[in-house]
Design an enzyme around this catalytic site. Structure first.
Site, PDB file in Angstrom:
ATOM      1  N   THR A   1      47.256  32.634  45.848  1.00  0.00           N
ATOM      2  CA  THR A   1      45.936  32.055  45.608  1.00  0.00           C
ATOM      3  C   THR A   1      45.892  31.588  44.159  1.00  0.00           C
ATOM      4  OG1 THR A   1      44.938  33.572  47.202  1.00  0.00           O
ATOM      5  CG2 THR A   1      43.458  32.454  45.674  1.00  0.00           C
TER       6      THR A   1
ATOM      7  N   LYS B   1      41.712  27.742  50.513  1.00  0.00           N
ATOM      8  CA  LYS B   1      41.897  29.189  50.336  1.00  0.00           C
ATOM      9  C   LYS B   1      40.730  29.802  49.564  1.00  0.00           C
ATOM     10  CE  LYS B   1      43.881  33.248  49.785  1.00  0.00           C
ATOM     11  NZ  LYS B   1      43.622  34.313  50.766  1.00  0.00           N
TER      12      LYS B   1
ATOM     13  N   LYS C   1      39.475  38.195  40.250  1.00  0.00           N
ATOM     14  CA  LYS C   1      40.255  37.016  39.857  1.00  0.00           C
ATOM     15  C   LYS C   1      39.953  35.836  40.767  1.00  0.00           C
ATOM     16  CE  LYS C   1      43.994  36.340  41.714  1.00  0.00           C
ATOM     17  NZ  LYS C   1      44.550  35.558  42.878  1.00  0.00           N
TER      18      LYS C   1
END
Length: 285
Positions: free
Chosen positions: A87, A163, A231
């Site tokens: 990611t 994503k 994150k």
């Protein structure tokens, strides 16, 4: 036997690399921390792994990818393919495309949806994007790793946008489900009974799997650490900012996960945000 480079043997990367080896590929694997991995050929460096001609990276974030990128660029031959399955941020993914193009290399994005147990069972969902000819070449690899592979565009950063959009939905669901568990519980409803209703009405592996993890409080060991969730939500906020897209719910999630890290929950599963919801409802301890 076809050779594939694989960089990153963490909780997700190791089972993925092993599945490729079981499928008959010679996997040249490298990890920042040396790790024994039966069935894999350990490469001395990312550069050596990339020399295979096709290299997959499965790393924690932009910074971890950047830390090995120069060696990958140096090792990958002209016409070679780098498949980023982590990611990553949308702007960063765009920069990777440009840097590979400058060297005559191909760059694809194929980030995965799924936790380590899904990786073990080859049940990942994969969003893939990039040049058509490169996608065709690596498609069998992706089908080896995932239950479903979705083609979402011919520019790699589009897969990372997909994503991040998907992770935004998962994080939002986690927050809503945690709040719902606490709400019904404070009215005397058994959480297991509520879970069965949710499982039946919202027929989805995401609700079913995460609902059960929340119910059983399986916060450790983490399938996906809360600090990594933070994150990802930061990357979602970055993507929203670059596209001038307000995300009110995204900012709530950012604060929630930041609070979790501040309270020492960063290395627990990101479902541990349930503890924060409970604390606000007077259920702490």
């Amino acid at each position: 036997m076809e050779r594939i480079g694989f960089v990153g043997l963490g909780r997700m990367g190791l089972p993925m690399a092993r599945n490729l080896a079981r499928a008959g590929y010679q996997v040249l694997a490298w990890n920042r921390t040396p790790k024994e991995a039966a069935g894999l050929t350990l490469a001395p460096s990312p550069k050596e792994a990339a020399a295979a001609g096709v290299v997959i990276t499965m790393l924690a974030d932009n910074a971890a990818t950047e830390a090995v990128l120069l060696e990958i660029l140096e090792g990958l031959p002209a016409g070679g393919i780098h498949v980023a399955m982590s990611t990553l941020g949308v702007p960063y993914s765009q920069s990777l495309e440009a840097r590979h193009r400058a060297r005559g290399q191909l760059y694809l994005a194929a980030p995965v949806f799924g936790r380590p147990e899904a990786a073990e069972r080859r049940e990942l969902r994969i969003a893939a994007a990039g040049p058509e000819e490169a996608l065709e070449k690596v498609w069998p690899l992706l089908e080896t790793l995932g239950q479903e592979v979705y083609r979402v565009g011919n520019r790699p950063h589009l897969a990372h946008a997909v994503k991040l959009g998907g992770n935004f939905l998962i994080a939002s669901m986690l927050e809503a489900l945690a709040e719902a568990y606490v709400l019904v519980g404070k009215h005397g409803v058994d959480r297991e009974a509520f879970y069965q209703v949710v499982r039946g009405f919202f027929r989805s592996p995401v609700y079913e799997n995460y609902g059960r993890i929340l119910l059983e409080r399986r916060f450790s060991p983490p399938g996906f650490a809360l600090r990594l969730g933070l994150k990802d939500v930061r990357l979602i906020a970055e993507a929203a900012d670059t596209a001038e897209t307000p995300l009110p719910l995204g900012h709530l999630l950012l604060d929630r996960l930041l609070s979790g890290v501040a309270r020492g929950l960063g290395e627990e599963d990101w479902t541990a945000l349930l503890k924060l919801v409970e604390a606000e409802a007077g259920l702490e301890g």
